[in-house]
Design a protein around this motif. Structure first.
Motif, PDB file in Angstrom:
ATOM      1  N   ALA A  93     -42.625 -33.958  18.629  1.00  0.00           N
ATOM      2  CA  ALA A  93     -42.321 -33.008  17.736  1.00  0.00           C
ATOM      3  C   ALA A  93     -42.650 -31.612  18.351  1.00  0.00           C
ATOM      4  O   ALA A  93     -43.796 -31.019  18.313  1.00  0.00           O
ATOM      5  N   ILE A  94     -41.858 -30.736  18.712  1.00  0.00           N
ATOM      6  CA  ILE A  94     -41.880 -29.409  19.525  1.00  0.00           C
ATOM      7  C   ILE A  94     -41.432 -28.330  18.518  1.00  0.00           C
ATOM      8  O   ILE A  94     -40.555 -28.280  18.091  1.00  0.00           O
ATOM      9  N   SER A 117     -36.046 -22.416  17.265  1.00  0.00           N
ATOM     10  CA  SER A 117     -36.613 -21.307  17.997  1.00  0.00           C
ATOM     11  C   SER A 117     -37.600 -21.877  19.074  1.00  0.00           C
ATOM     12  O   SER A 117     -38.132 -20.901  19.697  1.00  0.00           O
ATOM     13  N   ALA A 118     -37.724 -23.052  19.325  1.00  0.00           N
ATOM     14  CA  ALA A 118     -38.496 -23.776  20.388  1.00  0.00           C
ATOM     15  C   ALA A 118     -38.148 -23.190  21.796  1.00  0.00           C
ATOM     16  O   ALA A 118     -36.495 -23.198  21.689  1.00  0.00           O
ATOM     17  N   LYS A 119     -38.718 -23.293  22.778  1.00  0.00           N
ATOM     18  CA  LYS A 119     -38.286 -23.127  24.099  1.00  0.00           C
ATOM     19  C   LYS A 119     -39.011 -24.058  24.897  1.00  0.00           C
ATOM     20  O   LYS A 119     -40.275 -24.390  24.722  1.00  0.00           O
ATOM     21  N   LEU A 120     -38.407 -24.718  25.740  1.00  0.00           N
ATOM     22  CA  LEU A 120     -38.799 -25.669  26.700  1.00  0.00           C
ATOM     23  C   LEU A 120     -38.538 -25.406  28.175  1.00  0.00           C
ATOM     24  O   LEU A 120     -37.494 -24.627  28.605  1.00  0.00           O
ATOM     25  N   GLY A 121     -39.312 -25.601  29.161  1.00  0.00           N
ATOM     26  CA  GLY A 121     -39.353 -25.326  30.476  1.00  0.00           C
ATOM     27  C   GLY A 121     -40.472 -25.559  31.301  1.00  0.00           C
ATOM     28  O   GLY A 121     -41.523 -26.053  31.079  1.00  0.00           O
ATOM     29  N   GLY A 155     -37.980 -21.490  37.109  1.00  0.00           N
ATOM     30  CA  GLY A 155     -39.233 -21.329  36.285  1.00  0.00           C
ATOM     31  C   GLY A 155     -38.630 -20.925  34.587  1.00  0.00           C
ATOM     32  O   GLY A 155     -39.541 -20.804  34.024  1.00  0.00           O
ATOM     33  N   ASN A 156     -37.498 -20.728  34.514  1.00  0.00           N
ATOM     34  CA  ASN A 156     -37.245 -20.003  33.280  1.00  0.00           C
ATOM     35  C   ASN A 156     -36.916 -21.218  31.993  1.00  0.00           C
ATOM     36  O   ASN A 156     -36.095 -22.184  32.406  1.00  0.00           O
ATOM     37  N   PRO A 157     -37.525 -20.746  31.008  1.00  0.00           N
ATOM     38  CA  PRO A 157     -37.498 -21.726  29.707  1.00  0.00           C
ATOM     39  C   PRO A 157     -36.081 -21.771  29.252  1.00  0.00           C
ATOM     40  O   PRO A 157     -35.259 -20.865  29.567  1.00  0.00           O
ATOM     41  N   VAL A 158     -35.483 -22.867  28.469  1.00  0.00           N
ATOM     42  CA  VAL A 158     -34.216 -22.748  27.755  1.00  0.00           C
ATOM     43  C   VAL A 158     -34.586 -22.791  26.485  1.00  0.00           C
ATOM     44  O   VAL A 158     -35.743 -23.573  25.931  1.00  0.00           O
ATOM     45  N   GLY A 159     -33.621 -22.490  25.433  1.00  0.00           N
ATOM     46  CA  GLY A 159     -33.599 -22.369  23.983  1.00  0.00           C
ATOM     47  C   GLY A 159     -33.511 -24.168  23.553  1.00  0.00           C
ATOM     48  O   GLY A 159     -32.943 -24.616  24.240  1.00  0.00           O
ATOM     49  N   ALA A 160     -34.113 -24.387  22.264  1.00  0.00           N
ATOM     50  CA  ALA A 160     -33.934 -25.637  21.985  1.00  0.00           C
ATOM     51  C   ALA A 160     -32.675 -26.069  21.697  1.00  0.00           C
ATOM     52  O   ALA A 160     -32.233 -27.286  22.029  1.00  0.00           O
ATOM     53  N   LYS A 161     -31.586 -25.093  21.200  1.00  0.00           N
ATOM     54  CA  LYS A 161     -30.309 -25.477  21.153  1.00  0.00           C
ATOM     55  C   LYS A 161     -29.754 -25.748  22.226  1.00  0.00           C
ATOM     56  O   LYS A 161     -28.779 -26.796  22.526  1.00  0.00           O
ATOM     57  N   ALA A 162     -29.950 -24.907  23.581  1.00  0.00           N
ATOM     58  CA  ALA A 162     -29.289 -25.513  24.666  1.00  0.00           C
ATOM     59  C   ALA A 162     -29.917 -26.642  25.204  1.00  0.00           C
ATOM     60  O   ALA A 162     -29.310 -27.367  26.056  1.00  0.00           O
ATOM     61  N   ALA A 163     -31.161 -26.987  25.004  1.00  0.00           N
ATOM     62  CA  ALA A 163     -31.927 -28.193  25.266  1.00  0.00           C
ATOM     63  C   ALA A 163     -31.195 -29.514  24.707  1.00  0.00           C
ATOM     64  O   ALA A 163     -31.042 -30.314  25.272  1.00  0.00           O
ATOM     65  N   HIS A 164     -30.929 -29.124  23.429  1.00  0.00           N
ATOM     66  CA  HIS A 164     -30.292 -30.292  22.692  1.00  0.00           C
ATOM     67  C   HIS A 164     -28.759 -30.485  23.289  1.00  0.00           C
ATOM     68  O   HIS A 164     -28.373 -31.703  23.437  1.00  0.00           O
ATOM     69  N   ALA A 165     -28.248 -29.499  23.545  1.00  0.00           N
ATOM     70  CA  ALA A 165     -26.791 -29.776  24.222  1.00  0.00           C
ATOM     71  C   ALA A 165     -26.899 -30.397  25.408  1.00  0.00           C
ATOM     72  O   ALA A 165     -25.928 -31.189  25.757  1.00  0.00           O
ATOM     73  N   ALA A 166     -27.930 -30.183  26.152  1.00  0.00           N
ATOM     74  CA  ALA A 166     -28.023 -30.747  27.480  1.00  0.00           C
ATOM     75  C   ALA A 166     -28.539 -32.294  27.362  1.00  0.00           C
ATOM     76  O   ALA A 166     -28.592 -32.842  28.436  1.00  0.00           O
ATOM     77  N   LEU A 172     -32.174 -31.850  16.583  1.00  0.00           N
ATOM     78  CA  LEU A 172     -32.923 -30.368  15.956  1.00  0.00           C
ATOM     79  C   LEU A 172     -33.256 -30.535  14.546  1.00  0.00           C
ATOM     80  O   LEU A 172     -32.615 -31.112  13.792  1.00  0.00           O
ATOM     81  N   ALA A 173     -34.439 -29.875  14.224  1.00  0.00           N
ATOM     82  CA  ALA A 173     -34.986 -29.984  12.792  1.00  0.00           C
ATOM     83  C   ALA A 173     -34.914 -28.746  12.265  1.00  0.00           C
ATOM     84  O   ALA A 173     -34.540 -27.379  13.098  1.00  0.00           O
ATOM     85  N   GLU A 174     -35.012 -28.377  10.987  1.00  0.00           N
ATOM     86  CA  GLU A 174     -35.202 -27.124  10.347  1.00  0.00           C
ATOM     87  C   GLU A 174     -36.276 -26.641  10.879  1.00  0.00           C
ATOM     88  O   GLU A 174     -37.476 -27.175  11.136  1.00  0.00           O
ATOM     89  N   GLU A 175     -36.290 -25.213  10.772  1.00  0.00           N
ATOM     90  CA  GLU A 175     -37.753 -24.528  11.199  1.00  0.00           C
ATOM     91  C   GLU A 175     -38.620 -24.983  10.479  1.00  0.00           C
ATOM     92  O   GLU A 175     -39.871 -24.832  10.912  1.00  0.00           O
ATOM     93  N   ASP A 176     -38.968 -25.015   9.304  1.00  0.00           N
ATOM     94  CA  ASP A 176     -39.909 -25.381   8.395  1.00  0.00           C
ATOM     95  C   ASP A 176     -39.974 -27.059   8.087  1.00  0.00           C
ATOM     96  O   ASP A 176     -40.525 -27.313   7.171  1.00  0.00           O
ATOM     97  N   GLY A 177     -39.091 -27.781   8.918  1.00  0.00           N
ATOM     98  CA  GLY A 177     -39.178 -29.122   8.543  1.00  0.00           C
ATOM     99  C   GLY A 177     -39.290 -30.105   9.800  1.00  0.00           C
ATOM    100  O   GLY A 177     -38.982 -31.187   9.665  1.00  0.00           O
TER     101      GLY A 177
END
Length: 686
Positions: A93-94, A117-121, A155-166, A172-177
Motif C-alpha cells: 500500500a504505497i 500522488s505517489a511516486k515510484l523510482g 534514476g528519475n521517479p514516475v508518478g503513480a498514474k504513469a506507473a499504473h499505465a505501465a 489506484l486508490a483515492e488519496e484518502d482511501g
C-alpha cells in the motif's frame, strides 16, 4: 521497540512501518519486516498480508548511513525474497514515495496499490550505485526492459498514474482511501490459487529477447548522460542480464556489480555529495530554535537577466514580487523575458499554462522606488559597482519598513561596506544567485559582520523554500566560488603566455568532467563584461579581443570562432594575438600535457579553498564542494574539489603545488592548512 508493528483484521494481516522521517530500510526495519512476514505466513487464519507505512511516505529507500559498513542480517535482498516467497498474497500500500529499496520491497510483493500522488523510482544511480535488492531484475519483468532501463539509468521517479499505465501499480486508490483500497484488493485476490511472482514472469521481457540490439541502442542514445560514469553502465548490464539469464544468476550479477560500485570512488563521492548538501543547512553557532522572519512579499531591484531570474524563483514558489526599474523600456523588456522563460518551460511540460499565468500574476512591476516599502525582503540585483550599490542601499534604508531584510546579489563586493551605508547593518547580507538564476540551484548566503542570527536563518530558509541549495559564506572578495574561480583564471591566463592554447586549456577541464573551460565560459558570458572602450589600453589578450570586436558568442567570435548554430572552432586570429603577447612577455613557449594543465588549474583552486577554510569564510570543506557542484558544474562523481583532493591525496596536491611553484607566480603562497593536512596524512572532509 521495533519500528514494525502487526495487527490482524479478520483474514487480513497488516504489517505497518513507523520509522520517521521516511521509513528508511535500516536494520531494525528489515528485521521487523522479515519477522512479520514469517508471522503472517505461520498464522493459519491469515489469508492475505498488507504492507503499509505510517507517516508521510512508504519506504523511501535504504538507510544510506549503513553503506560501507558491515551488513547486519537480514539484508534487503533476503527480505525481498521472503516477501516474494510468501505462501499468502502480499499487497504493498504505497503513498508518498516508494524509492530505491522501497520500490524493491513493493516489486517483491504480489500486488501494488498506490494513491495518485505517489511516486515510484529506483534513484540509486544518483548515488553512483545500482538497485541491489533485485530491482534491476524484477522491474524489467514487470514493465519491460526498455521502460526499466529508462527508470533505472536515469534514476528519475514516475508518478503513480504513469506507473499504473505501465503495469507497475495494479490499482489506484483515492488519496484518502489507500488502506481501504488495499484491503479490498486483498479480499479480492485471497481466494485465488496463484498470484503473480515477479521473479518468475517472462511476458514483459520477451520483446527485449527478440530485440538483442536494444541495449547498444540505449547506450548510444544516452551516451551523453552516461559518459564517464560507472553506475549507468552497471545498470544497463544488470537489466541486460534480467533479459538473458535466469533470475538467480541475474541477482548474483546485480549483487556483484553493487559491491564493486559501493566500494568505488565514484559512489563514495556521490554519497559525500548527498550528505554535504544536507550538512550545508547547518550553520555554526546558530541555535536550532532561532526564530525566522515571515517573508510574504519580496522586492527585486533591477529587471535585467539576474533580477528577472531571481524574481521567477519567488513567483514560482507562490511569493508575490515587487520589481523596480529606473526606465519603462528596461522594465517591459525584463517582464517580457520572464514570461518567455515561463512559456518556454511550459512548452516542455514543466508548467501548465494556468501556472504560468498565476506566477506572472504575482508580479508587480513598477518604476516607483517607494513601492518597495511593503516588502519583507528586498534583493538588489544591479551592476557590480560599489558606488552604485552603496547609493542604492542608502536609499533602500530610507524606504524599507522596520524589520525588512536588505540583500545584495553581488558576486564579489564587500557586504560589510554595503551594509555600513544603512542604519540596519544587522539586517543586511548577501544573497548571491548564479546565472541563470531561475535554473541554477546554488545560493551563496553571505553573512556580514553584523548580520543577526535571525536574518541569516531567514535567508537560508528562503533559499530552501525557492528550491535552492544554500551555502553560508563569510565576507571576502569573491566569497567562496568566485574567489576560487579567480585563482583558476589567473593560471589559465598565465598558461596562454607559456604556450598552451585556449582550446587545450578548456579541453583539460571538459575531459575532467566540467561543463566548459575558462575560455568557453568567458565567451558565453561576454568578453566585454567590465571592459570600457574609452579606457582600454590593449594590455591584455582579452582587451585586444574586445577592441577587435571579438566579444564572445554574442558577436560570433571571441576566443573561438562561432557558427550560426553556436558551434565553436579554434581561431587562428586568436592564436596570433596570444603569440604576440607571449613574445612580449619574454617567456619561451613550450608544450603542455593535459595532466599538467589540469594540475595548474585545479591545484591552486584547492589551495584557495584551504585558505578559505583557514580564514573561516566557509564553515566546512563540504560546503566548498557544494558551491562548486551546484554553482559551476563540478562533476558530482568526483565529489567536489576538496573531496577530490581527499581522494587523490592532499599530499599529492601539495607536491604538485611545490613542483609548479615558480610557474604559479611570485605572489603565490601555499596554504598552511593544506600543508598541515598533507603532512599529517589527513583529509579536508573529516
Amino acid at each position: 521497540m521495533s519500528p514494525i508493528s502487526t495487527r490482524k483484521d479478520g483474514k487480513l494481516f497488516w504489517i505497518i512501518s513507523d520509522n520517521p522521517p521516511v521509513n528508511a530500510l535500516g536494520h531494525a526495519v528489515r528485521a521487523g519486516l522479515a519477522e512479520a512476514i514469517a508471522k503472517g505466513n505461520a498464522d493459519g487464519g491469515v489469508q492475505a498480508i498488507i504492507i503499509a507505512c505510517d507517516g508521510r511516505t512508504f519506504f523511501a529507500g535504504a538507510d544510506i548511513t549503513e553503506f560501507g559498513k558491515p551488513l547486519q542480517a537480514p539484508g534487503l535482498p533476503e527480505v525481498c525474497d521472503a516477501i516474494e516467497s510468501s505462501s499468502k498474497p502480499v499487497i504493498a500500500a504505497i503513498h508518498g514515495t516508494a524509492l530505491g529499496g522501497g520500490l524493491e520491497v513493493a516489486l517483491a510483493c504480489h500486488y501494488r496499490v498506490a494513491v495518485p500522488s505517489a511516486k515510484l523510482g529506483l534513484p540509486e544511480v544518483k548515488l553512483g550505485l545500482l538497485p541491489g535488492a533485485g530491482g534491476t531484475q524484477r522491474l524489467p519483468r514487470v514493465i519491460g526492459a526498455e521502460a526499466a532501463l529508462g527508470m533505472i539509468v536515469s534514476g528519475n521517479p514516475v508518478g503513480a498514474k504513469a506507473a499504473h499505465a505501465a503495469g507497475l501499480v495494479d490499482k489506484l486508490a483515492e488519496e484518502d482511501g489507500l488502506r481501504d483500497a488495499a484491503a479490498a484488493l486483498a479480499k479480492e485476490v485471497m481466494d485465488r490459487d496463484t498470484h503473480p511472482v515477479t521473479s518468475r514472469r517472462g511476458d514483459k521481457i520477451r520483446a527485449a529477447k527478440e530485440d538483442p540490439g536494444l541495449f547498444d541502442r540505449f547506450r548510444k542514445d544516452n551516451a551523453r548522460m552516461i559518459l564517464g560514469l560507472d553506475a549507468p553502465e552497471a545498470c544497463i548490464a544488470a537489466v541486460e542480464a534480467a533479459v538473458n539469464v535466469p533470475f538467480e544468476k541475474g541477482t548474483a550479477l546485480e549483487r556483484e556489480l553493487f559491491m564493486k560500485l559501493v566500494t568505488g570512488d565514484q559512489s563514495k563521492a556521490m554519497r559525500h555529495v548527498f550528505f554535504a548538501e544536507r550538512m550545508a543547512q547547518k550553520i555554526d553557532g546558530l541555535p536550532k530554535d532561532t526564530a525566522t522572519y515571515r517573508i510574504e512579499r519580496v522586492g527585486i531591484l533591477g529587471a535585467g537577466t539576474m533580477g528577472g531570474g531571481i524574481a521567477m524563483n519567488f513567483l514560482t514558489a507562490g511569493i508575490p514580487v515587487t520589481m523596480v526599474e529606473r526606465e519603462q523600456a528596461a522594465l517591459d523588456r525584463g517582464v517580457s523575458i520572464m514570461r518567455k522563460n515561463y512559456e518556454r518551460s511550459a512548452a516542455k511540460g514543466k508548467f501548465k499554462p494556468e501556472q504560468v499565468e498565476a506566477a506572472m500574476g504575482r508580479l508587480s512591476p513598477t518604476l516607483d522606488f517607494e513601492a518597495l516599502g511593503d516588502c519583507d525582503l528586498i534583493i538588489e540585483a544591479v551592476f557590480e559597482n560599489m558606488d552604485l550599490k552603496k547609493d542604492i542601499f542608502s536609499r533602500l534604508d530610507q524606504v524599507a519598513k522596520p524589520g525588512a531584510i536588505l540583500a545584495s546579489n553581488t558576486s564579489y563586493l564587500d557586504i560589510d561596506e554595503i551594509a555600513a551605508q544603512t542604519r540596519r547593518p544587522d539586517h543586511v547580507l548577501g544573497m548571491h544567485f548564479f546565472s541563470p538564476a531561475n535554473v541554477m540551484k546554488l545560493l551563496e548566503v553571505v553573512r556580514g559582520r553584523e548580520t543577526t542570527p535571525a536574518v541569516l536563518a531567514t535567508a537560508m530558509a528562503v533559499g530552501k523554500k525557492i528550491g535552492k541549495v544554500a551555502v553560508v559564506s563569510g565576507v571576502c572578495h569573491g566569497f567562496i566560488g568566485n574567489r576560487m574561480l579567480a585563482a583558476r583564471q589567473e593560471q589559465a591566463n598565465a598558461l596562454l603566455l607559456e604556450g598552451a592554447t585556449p582550446w587545450q586549456i578548456d579541453d583539460a577541464l571538459t575531459s575532467f568532467g566540467m561543463p566548459m573551460g575558462p575560455f568557453q565560459m568567458a565567451d558565453l558570458a561576454g568578453l566585454d563584461i567590465g571592459w570600457n572602450p574609452e579606457t582600454t589600453s590593449s594590455s591584455t589578450v582579452r582587451e585586444v579581443l574586445c577592441e577587435q570586436g571579438r566579444r564572445g558568442q554574442k558577436t560570433g567570435k571571441g576566443f573561438y570562432d562561432y557558427g550560426e548554430d553556436r558551434s565553436r572552432t579554434p581561431s587562428k586570429e586568436v592564436e596570433a594575438i596570444i603569440a604576440d603577447f607571449a613574445r612580449k612577455s619574454g617567456k619561451p613557449p613550450r608544450d603542455f600535457t593535459e595532466g599538467e594543465i589540469r594540475e595548474r588549474l585545479i591545484y591552486p583552486m584547492i589551495n584557495e579553498g584551504a585558505k578559505i577554510l583557514e580564514e573561516g569564510i566557509a564553515q566546512r570543506a563540504s560546503d566548498i564542494d557544494i558551491v562548486w557542484l551546484y554553482g559551476y558544474g563540478w562533476p558530482a562523481w568526483t565529489g567536489g574539489p576538496m573531496f577530490w583532493a581527499d581522494t587523490i591525496g592532499v599530499g599529492r596536491v601539495l607536491s604538485g603545488l611545490e613542483r609548479h611553484g615558480r610557474a604559479l607566480g611570485e605572489d603565490f603562497t601555499i596554504s598552511d592548512r593544506l600543508k598541515t593536512i598533507a603532512e599529517d596524512g589527513r583529509r579536508f572532509n573529516g
